[in-house]
Design an enzyme around this catalytic site. Structure first.
Site, short mmCIF file in Angstrom:
data_model
loop_
_atom_site.label_atom_id
_atom_site.label_comp_id
_atom_site.label_asym_id
_atom_site.label_seq_id
_atom_site.Cartn_x
_atom_site.Cartn_y
_atom_site.Cartn_z
N VAL A 32 43.79 29.48 53.48
CA VAL A 32 43.65 28.22 53.74
C VAL A 32 43.59 27.63 55.19
O VAL A 32 42.91 26.68 55.37
CB VAL A 32 45.34 27.76 53.19
CG1 VAL A 32 45.21 26.11 53.32
CG2 VAL A 32 45.23 28.08 51.59
N ASP B 52 47.81 33.11 65.36
CA ASP B 52 48.04 34.10 64.14
C ASP B 52 47.91 35.66 64.69
O ASP B 52 47.09 36.06 65.29
CB ASP B 52 46.84 33.81 63.25
CG ASP B 52 47.37 34.79 61.79
OD1 ASP B 52 47.80 35.87 61.76
OD2 ASP B 52 46.82 34.31 60.65
N ARG C 75 54.63 25.89 53.31
CA ARG C 75 56.04 25.93 52.47
C ARG C 75 57.05 25.31 53.17
O ARG C 75 57.13 25.19 54.41
CB ARG C 75 56.29 27.34 52.72
CG ARG C 75 55.69 28.09 51.23
CD ARG C 75 56.46 27.71 50.11
NE ARG C 75 55.76 28.29 48.88
CZ ARG C 75 54.80 28.09 48.16
NH1 ARG C 75 54.11 27.03 48.61
NH2 ARG C 75 54.41 28.57 47.06
N ASP D 99 53.79 17.98 52.32
CA ASP D 99 53.79 18.02 50.79
C ASP D 99 54.71 19.15 50.14
O ASP D 99 54.76 19.25 49.20
CB ASP D 99 52.36 18.85 50.68
CG ASP D 99 51.86 18.84 49.07
OD1 ASP D 99 51.95 17.94 48.37
OD2 ASP D 99 51.42 20.11 48.81
N GLU E 269 63.03 21.61 46.69
CA GLU E 269 62.12 20.79 45.90
C GLU E 269 62.66 20.67 44.67
O GLU E 269 63.35 21.90 44.15
CB GLU E 269 61.01 21.58 46.01
CG GLU E 269 60.00 21.43 47.21
CD GLU E 269 58.60 21.94 47.38
OE1 GLU E 269 58.17 22.20 46.22
OE2 GLU E 269 58.14 22.31 48.37
N HIS F 77 54.31 18.07 46.51
CA HIS F 77 53.78 19.67 46.56
C HIS F 77 52.55 19.70 45.42
O HIS F 77 52.52 20.22 44.62
CB HIS F 77 54.91 20.73 45.91
CG HIS F 77 54.49 21.98 46.07
ND1 HIS F 77 55.63 22.95 46.37
CD2 HIS F 77 53.25 22.71 46.48
CE1 HIS F 77 55.07 24.24 46.67
NE2 HIS F 77 53.85 24.03 46.56
N ALA G 120 47.77 22.41 45.29
CA ALA G 120 47.14 23.27 44.42
C ALA G 120 46.93 22.18 43.01
O ALA G 120 46.47 22.91 42.01
CB ALA G 120 47.87 24.56 43.97
C1 MLT Z 1 51.04 28.27 45.86
O1 MLT Z 1 51.70 28.93 46.07
O2 MLT Z 1 50.06 28.68 44.85
C2 MLT Z 1 50.92 26.88 46.01
O3 MLT Z 1 52.11 26.38 46.84
C3 MLT Z 1 50.90 26.20 44.60
C4 MLT Z 1 52.46 26.09 43.80
O4 MLT Z 1 53.07 26.66 44.16
O5 MLT Z 1 52.32 25.56 43.05
#
Ligand code: MLT
Length: 317
Positions: free
Chosen positions: A152, A171, A232, A256, A261, A279, A282
């Site tokens: 990503v 990184d 995260r 996000d 959560e 979140h 995705a």
């Molecule tokens: C993932 O870890 O693939 C994304 O954060 C999407 C999710 O957790 O739903």
């Protein structure tokens, strides 16, 4: 007959994948209450989850037939991987299908917080016309710091180069030469914090990354920095971020993901310029189908042919 449970309303295309394999029966359900899942999990050889289901020690202990756990997505922080490993259960994820959607959401969040789009939207709906108060900043020529140049992070970097940003990244797993090939300057984390106008995190949540951006790190940043996290919750310490916003050191955040959560009445929400989404990185039709098909194929091949791909846990001894 192998039995596979697909939870969290995984895209129906996953069921179609299993129907192509003889000897597998797939059952698709929504997100189950913890005790309901604990009660039925013993009937399945494999279970596939998205992020809403937390596969705890209790679930894994109750899953006496379980051989595989599939995660339709990247992060496995909702699965007790240690318990699965101890019981010889293989955990696999689908790390590719979400990449573009999460990168696009990150770009949208960077633009939103830089140009105050959500704030302006709320303002005009109140019939205000306060253009001065809603003045933003350009990204052109500014420095973007990418923490984590994985799938990503790399896609975000590529897109933001198109906005004529200077992209630097931290990184430890990437070489300077590789980063240069992507148009990115590799630097240490402290240098990234000191030089960036916008900082975006793209790392998993683990012991090394939990709270990696806290008071000391925020102290190193430029004044009026913008912080983005679509990776995260917990990578940025929310109390420290709130203090940075309150003190005016951080101009805005675009989040996000959250330490908890759903986040409930998070104190960060009082900051008008900042942008928050639940979140959604995705949460596109395309990504959900991709990750569902990707993990369904992996679980089906693991059950019927013993082929294991994208295993996230080590073999148990
Ligand atoms: C993932 O870890 O693939 C994304 O954060 C999407 C999710 O957790 O739903």
């Amino acid at each position: 007959m192998y039995k596979v449970l697909l939870t969290d309303n995984i895209a129906e295309e996953a069921v179609a994948v299993f129907s192509r394999y003889t000897g597998i029966e797939a059952t698709r359900v929504g997100t189950l209450e913890k005790n309901d899942l604990v009660r039925i999990i013993c009937g399945y050889d494999a279970v596939i989850v998205r992020s809403p289901t937390r596969l705890t020690r209790d679930h894994i202990a109750a899953g006496t037939k379980l051989k595989f756990i599939g995660r339709a997505g990247v992060g496995v922080d909702n699965i007790d991987v240690t318990e699965a490993t101890a019981r010889g259960i293989i955990v696999m994820n689908a790390p590719r299908g979400n990449t573009v959607s999460t990168a696009e959401h990150t770009v949208a969040m960077i633009l939103n917080v830089a140009r105050r789009i959500s704030q302006a939207d709320r303002s005009i709906r109140r019939q205000e016309w306060d253009r001065k108060a809603l003045r933003g900043v350009e990204l052109y020529g500014k420095t973007l710091g990418v923490i984590g140049l994985g799938r990503v992070g790399r896609e975000v970097a590529r897109r933001m180069l198109g906005f004529s940003m200077n992209v630097i990244a931290a990184d430890p797993a990437i070489s300077k030469e590789t980063a240069v090939g992507w148009g990115v300057e590799l630097v240490g984390l402290e240098e990234l914090l000191e030089r960036s106008h916008v900082i975006t995190a793209h790392v998993p949540l683990d012991a090394k990354t939990k709270g990696m951006i806290s008071d000391r790190e925020i102290g190193l940043m430029k004044d009026d920095v913008l912080l983005v996290n679509c990776a995260r919750g917990g990578v940025f310490d929310e109390v420290a971020v709130k203090q940075g916003l309150d003190a005016g050191k951080i101009a805005g955040v675009a989040l996000d993901v959250y330490e908890t959560e759903p986040p409930g009445a998070n104190p960060l929400f009082s900051h008008e310029r900042s942008v928050f989404t639940p979140h959604l990185g995705a949460a596109t039709a395309e990504a959900q189908v991709r990750v569902a098909v990707e993990i369904a194929e992996k679980v089906a091949n693991a059950l019927t042919k013993g082929e294991i791909r994208d295993r996230v846990n080590p073999p148990s001894d």
